[in-house]
Design a protein around this motif. Structure first.
Motif, PDB file in Angstrom:
ATOM      1  N   PRO A   1       0.848  -1.195   0.000  1.00 33.94           N
ATOM      2  CA  PRO A   1       0.000   0.000   0.000  1.00 33.94           C
ATOM      3  C   PRO A   1       0.883   1.245   0.000  1.00 33.94           C
ATOM      4  O   PRO A   1       1.863   1.324   0.758  1.00 33.94           O
ATOM      5  CB  PRO A   1      -0.795  -0.122   1.305  1.00 33.94           C
ATOM      6  CG  PRO A   1      -0.735  -1.582   1.664  1.00 33.94           C
ATOM      7  CD  PRO A   1       0.596  -2.058   1.169  1.00 33.94           C
TER       8      PRO A   1
ATOM      9  N   ARG B   1      -1.473  -8.311  -5.455  1.00 34.38           N
ATOM     10  CA  ARG B   1      -2.202  -7.048  -5.329  1.00 34.38           C
ATOM     11  C   ARG B   1      -3.432  -7.147  -4.419  1.00 34.38           C
ATOM     12  O   ARG B   1      -3.739  -6.208  -3.683  1.00 34.38           O
ATOM     13  CB  ARG B   1      -2.601  -6.531  -6.712  1.00 34.38           C
ATOM     14  CG  ARG B   1      -3.720  -7.309  -7.378  1.00 34.38           C
ATOM     15  CD  ARG B   1      -4.024  -6.761  -8.758  1.00 34.38           C
ATOM     16  NE  ARG B   1      -2.968  -7.128  -9.700  1.00 34.38           N
ATOM     17  CZ  ARG B   1      -3.002  -6.815 -10.995  1.00 34.38           C
ATOM     18  NH1 ARG B   1      -4.040  -6.149 -11.482  1.00 34.38           N
ATOM     19  NH2 ARG B   1      -2.018  -7.183 -11.794  1.00 34.38           N
ATOM     20  N   HIS B   2      -4.151  -8.271  -4.483  1.00 32.85           N
ATOM     21  CA  HIS B   2      -5.396  -8.355  -3.712  1.00 32.85           C
ATOM     22  C   HIS B   2      -5.119  -8.496  -2.220  1.00 32.85           C
ATOM     23  O   HIS B   2      -5.893  -8.006  -1.385  1.00 32.85           O
ATOM     24  CB  HIS B   2      -6.247  -9.513  -4.224  1.00 32.85           C
ATOM     25  CG  HIS B   2      -6.667  -9.350  -5.649  1.00 32.85           C
ATOM     26  ND1 HIS B   2      -7.551  -8.382  -6.055  1.00 32.85           N
ATOM     27  CD2 HIS B   2      -6.295 -10.009  -6.782  1.00 32.85           C
ATOM     28  CE1 HIS B   2      -7.727  -8.464  -7.368  1.00 32.85           C
ATOM     29  NE2 HIS B   2      -6.967  -9.436  -7.826  1.00 32.85           N
TER      30      HIS B   2
ATOM     31  N   ASP C   1      -4.086  -4.993  -1.229  1.00 32.66           N
ATOM     32  CA  ASP C   1      -5.262  -4.124  -1.115  1.00 32.66           C
ATOM     33  C   ASP C   1      -5.890  -4.199   0.267  1.00 32.66           C
ATOM     34  O   ASP C   1      -6.583  -3.270   0.699  1.00 32.66           O
ATOM     35  CB  ASP C   1      -6.312  -4.521  -2.164  1.00 32.66           C
ATOM     36  CG  ASP C   1      -6.005  -3.962  -3.548  1.00 32.66           C
ATOM     37  OD1 ASP C   1      -5.244  -2.972  -3.633  1.00 32.66           O
ATOM     38  OD2 ASP C   1      -6.516  -4.511  -4.535  1.00 32.66           O
TER      39      ASP C   1
END
Length: 531
Positions: free
Chosen positions: A108, A138-139, A142
């Protein structure tokens, strides 16, 4: 307006990918800004293990001068090619190099002391890479994690023990180079991850299959223990580990295994060999890469270390898949002609334990029993043993069974096959390979994936797996609770009652005998008693 001028203006109007700069102790590095994330790819964490550094412990990389771009994945480590027909075949062949010790980071952009998850890829310690699309972080990022995925040396380049290599080593050991790479990557994370927004004191190691095996090795490797706080072990296998110089539990010495695979008499000759040629040759000679008990890097047999309480005392989330062996049928025995022949074979091999065996793996469904036997001996027993060990050490730990199917998977007779949970734990449902049964793009599949992403993220962050709106995941205790992932997660106490106790009894007998390994040599593949 001329065509050339129009194209020039159009190119000027199209912005380049936004970049993000980090000045870490290792050096300045630029990555790519992707929405709320900063992504860095192909960052080296050690010197290239080439030339004289082949088959040596990874060497620290001095701080580099200038700014290093980190916008492309590094090459995979040298490995044999995966058959094009395999369910695990990549979409395109992986670029490979002996210079492969790199890692990738998804963070992040506003992260400060965020929990860190370090992913160790699978592939039998022989194939695979952190660049595979399935492992896109990425997930998970996130949801607030800093995700790191690593490469490590594979096959003979990563795990060859050999008398010539031991002779030149100051500690007189060899092999375990891939394991040492993993330790070096964790040490790099400890030194550098704060610059990327991560908390170096809150690191979870995670892996599947050989990555999960690696996590168990790291739990009993003294140099690694201070470098992580939790472990996620997906389809791990706590099998017999060869000793460096002595025969143990039916396995020859690791040095003897290496000398048969690459019989060259001196280290200089070994290092002059072409990396791909020697990797292919060792694989063709039957070399199976494993760590070895050398008394230094790996001080003792892993299962012995867990028994003695010498492992890292960390919470563990561990589990396995209902259909592990459906895509790994090489590990299963050939079915006999009849149920009667199956039962006769089991009774001949298990003697006084045959009745208990046949209650768990009955003859009436012997073709299915043949698949379940190595599943439980390898993955089921390991998962529960790890969770039991850590619970006994006072660290709340969590057990799961992945039992989810969807039409393409079940039509291919691959229900819940080995690694089939990975697209769900990473949220990469659309990024599977060409032969992987296609995951349908439906709200139900996305809902299950989101629940798993939540459980994995919260465990890495806090040690307790949670998801909003889903069932609370109880820590393992005397009721044997297990999170059962089917169409949706649900808790089922004692789902696999008897599985662990039987396989633990088999392993203890083999350990006491001292002449039989514990791995996939079970059921009809078990040895007949010696007269």
């Amino acid at each position: 307006m001329t065509l050339i001028r129009a194209l020039l203006l159009a190119s000027l109007a199209t912005p380049a990918a936004a970049q993000t700069l980090v000045d870490a102790p290792a050096g300045r590095v630029t990555g790519i800004a992707q929405g709320k994330l900063a992504v860095f790819k192909g960052i080296p964490y050690a010197q290239a293990p080439v030339g004289e550094r082949r088959w040596r412990a990874p060497q620290p990389l001095p701080r580099w001068a200038g700014t290093r771009p980190a916008t492309d994945f590094g090459p995979a480590c040298i490995q044999p090619s995966v058959p094009a027909t395999s369910v695990y075949a990549p979409t395109t062949p992986l670029p490979t190099s002996e210079d492969c010790l790199s890692l990738n980071i998804w963070a992040p952009r506003q992260a400060k002391r965020a929990p860190v998850l370090v992913w160790i890829h699978g592939g039998a310690l022989l194939t695979g890479s952190s660049r595979e699309a399935l492992y896109d972080g990425r997930h998970l990022a996130d949801r607030g994690l800093v995700v790191v995925s690593i490469n490590y040396r594979l096959g003979a380049l990563g795990y060859l023990a050999h008398p010539a290599l031991s002779a030149e080593d100051p500690r007189h050991v060899s092999g375990n180079y891939g394991l040492l790479d993993q330790v070096a990557a964790l040490a790099w994370v400890r030194r550098n991850i704060a610059a990327f927004g991560g908390d170096p004191a809150n690191v979870t190691i995670a892996g599947e299959s050989a990555g999960a095996l690696s996590a168990t090795y790291l739990m009993v490797t003294p140099a690694a223990r201070p470098l992580f706080r939790r472990a996620i072990v997906q389809s791990g296998y706590l099998v017999t580990t060869p000793a460096l110089r002595t025969a143990a539990f039916g396995l020859p010495p690791a040095e003897a295994i290496g000398a048969r695979a690459l019989p060259a008499g001196d280290a200089a000759t070994l290092r002059r060999m072409d990396a791909q040629t020697l990797t292919n040759g060792a694989a063709a000679a039957g070399f199976l890469p494993f760590a070895n008990v050398d008394g230094v890097v790996l001080p003792e047999q892993p299962v012995v270390a867990f028994d003695a309480g010498h492992q890292a005392k960390v919470p563990v989330l561990a589990g396995f898949n209902q259909g592990e062996i459906r895509s790994l049928r090489v590990l299963a025995a050939q079915p006999p002609a009849s149920a009667e022949a199956y039962e006769q074979g089991i009774r001949a091999r298990y003697g006084d334990m045959a009745d208990a065996f046949l209650r768990l793996y009955p003859a009436v469904t012997y073709r299915e029993s043949i698949l379940l036997t190595p599943r439980d001996a390898l993955y089921g027993w390991t998962s529960e043993r790890l969770v039991r060990s850590q619970t006994a050490a006072g660290r709340p730990s969590y057990l799961y069974l992945w039992d989810h199917g969807y039409p393409a998977m079940d039509d291919a007779n691959l229900h819940a096959f080995h690694a089939s949970e990975l697209p769900f734990t990473f949220g990469t449902l659309s990024l599977t390979g060409p032969n992987w049964p296609k995951v349908p793009d439906t709200p139900d599949e996305r809902r299950l994936s989101n629940a798993m992403l939540d459980y994995w993220t919260s465990f890495a962050a806090t040690g307790t797996p949670r998801t909003a709106g889903g069932p609370a995941w109880p820590a393992f205790d005397a009721t044997l609770p297990i999170m059962h992932f089917t169409a949706a997660p649900r808790v089922e106490p004692s789902l696999l009652a008897g599985m662990y106790d039987f396989n633990e009894a088999v392993v203890r007998r083999r350990r006491a005998a001292g002449t039989i390994p514990w791995n996939w040599n079970v059921g009809l593949n078990a040895p007949l008693p010696t007269p």
